[in-house]
Design a protein around this motif. Structure first.
Motif, PDB file in Angstrom:
ATOM      1  N   ARG A  14       0.835  -1.204   0.000  1.00 20.27           N
ATOM      2  CA  ARG A  14       0.000   0.000   0.000  1.00 20.27           C
ATOM      3  C   ARG A  14       0.871   1.256   0.000  1.00 20.27           C
ATOM      4  NH1 ARG A  14      -2.133   4.148  -0.234  1.00 20.27           N
ATOM      5  NH2 ARG A  14      -3.964   4.971   0.838  1.00 20.27           N
ATOM      6  N   ALA A  16       1.614   4.017  -3.183  1.00 20.00           N
ATOM      7  CA  ALA A  16       1.312   5.433  -2.996  1.00 20.00           C
ATOM      8  C   ALA A  16       2.507   6.321  -3.301  1.00 20.00           C
ATOM      9  CB  ALA A  16       0.840   5.673  -1.560  1.00 20.00           C
ATOM     10  N   HIS A  28      -3.299   2.033   6.021  1.00 22.36           N
ATOM     11  CA  HIS A  28      -4.452   2.924   6.049  1.00 22.36           C
ATOM     12  C   HIS A  28      -4.066   4.349   5.676  1.00 22.36           C
ATOM     13  CE1 HIS A  28      -6.185  -0.186   9.051  1.00 22.36           C
ATOM     14  NE2 HIS A  28      -6.492  -0.501   7.799  1.00 22.36           N
ATOM     15  N   ASP A  29      -5.036   5.086   5.139  1.00 19.08           N
ATOM     16  CA  ASP A  29      -4.766   6.402   4.560  1.00 19.08           C
ATOM     17  C   ASP A  29      -4.109   7.353   5.548  1.00 19.08           C
ATOM     18  OD1 ASP A  29      -5.827   5.558   2.174  1.00 19.08           O
ATOM     19  OD2 ASP A  29      -7.754   6.571   2.427  1.00 19.08           O
ATOM     20  N   ALA A  74      -0.447   8.889   4.943  1.00 25.64           N
ATOM     21  CA  ALA A  74      -0.324  10.346   4.796  1.00 25.64           C
ATOM     22  C   ALA A  74       0.758  10.901   5.702  1.00 25.64           C
ATOM     23  CB  ALA A  74      -1.668  11.017   5.101  1.00 25.64           C
TER      24      ALA A  74
END
Length: 288
Positions: free
Chosen positions: A49, A53, A275-276, A280
């Protein structure tokens, strides 16, 4: 986005040569290199993930540390320790022709990055330590050590998923699909069709043979390494972590590289970076 490729590099130990596999994301010509290294029983796929990104900004390399995943096992189990892992990473960086590198390390992967970043003329320019520090809770290490060496086999992947969920509750809330990925990445299917752990069970030997004196010496060495780090450092902590104590995390913000600390509520050891909100935080630090 270029899909990940599976590659390998030949490394050396006192017992001979071994292959270390790695996943590479992004443009192989990109001089901006990010290396992501997993925890003690995990694998390179943990960073799918995060790597996806960041693959537009970086060439992302995620190795399987020796004895895990697609990499070879070491001939001698006593070689499963930080000096060997750091040496393997230096070989990997030479293969990547890296002058500078950003590093994300979860648990064991963070310790490897910490030692590498502490060396004179280190190529590590930014460092993310995911729920790990120089002082580790012995009770948490004992908890991890209880299941690492167990030779458990599963008749189905569903059984394996239930097991991974049980031993990994400290990862915090995840959806069914996320738990299935976490299990499928960390398990492999044998020739008999049954599922088993995707690592050399002998890595548990280091936990079984660790003495109080050895733990004290390791902590002293790791604090010395941490204090020598000069690059910008981000420290992630699961707010409920039993491995990285709050007082250790606080001390890390005051000494050495004076890490910036970010804690995630409702999570123990360790944030999975799936997870976002977690992605971030890492992205903002690395690209900021």
């Amino acid at each position: 986005m270029i899909e990940a490729q599976i590659k390998s590099v030949q490394c050396m130990s006192p017992a001979g040569l071994h292959k270390m596999a790695y996943k590479e994301w992004g443009d192989p010509r990109n001089r901006n290199l990010l290396v992501c290294v997993h925890g003690v029983t995990r694998v390179s796929d943990d960073f799918d993930r995060l790597a996806a990104a960041l693959s537009d900004a970086y060439r992302v390399i995620c190795p399987d540390v020796a004895g895990r995943g697609r990499s070879d096992q070491l001939a001698m189990p006593q070689l499963y320790h930080l000096p060997q892992y750091v040496g393997d990473m230096v070989t990997l960086l030479a293969r990547a022709d890296a002058e500078h590198v950003h590093w994300v390390g979860t648990s064991m992967g963070g310790l490897i990055g910490m030692v590498l970043a502490s060396l004179p003329d280190s190529p590590v320019a930014r460092l993310v330590l995911n729920d790990v520090g120089p002082a580790l809770n012995p009770q948490a290490l004992a908890r991890i050590g209880t299941y690492i060496g167990e030779d458990i086999r599963f008749d189905s992947l569903d059984d394996g998923v239930r097991y991974i969920r049980e031993i990994s509750t400290s990862f915090g809330p995840h959806g069914d699909g996320e738990w299935r990925k976490l299990a499928a990445d960390a398990l492999r299917q044998g020739k008999d069709g049954r599922w088993m752990k995707h690592y050399d069970l002998r890595i548990a030997d280091a936990f079984r043979t660790l003495t109080e004196e050895g733990a004290r010496q390791a902590e002293t060495m790791l604090w010395r390494a941490y204090d020598a780090i000069r690059c910008p450092t981000l420290l992630l902590r699961g707010a409920d972590s039993d491995l990285l104590a709050p007082e250790t995390a606080h001390a890390m913000t005051l000494r050495g590289p004076k890490a910036r600390l970010v804690e995630f509520a409702g999570i123990g050891h360790a944030p999975t970076l799936m997870h976002d909100d977690q992605v971030a935080v890492v992205t903002d630090f690395l690209l900021g």
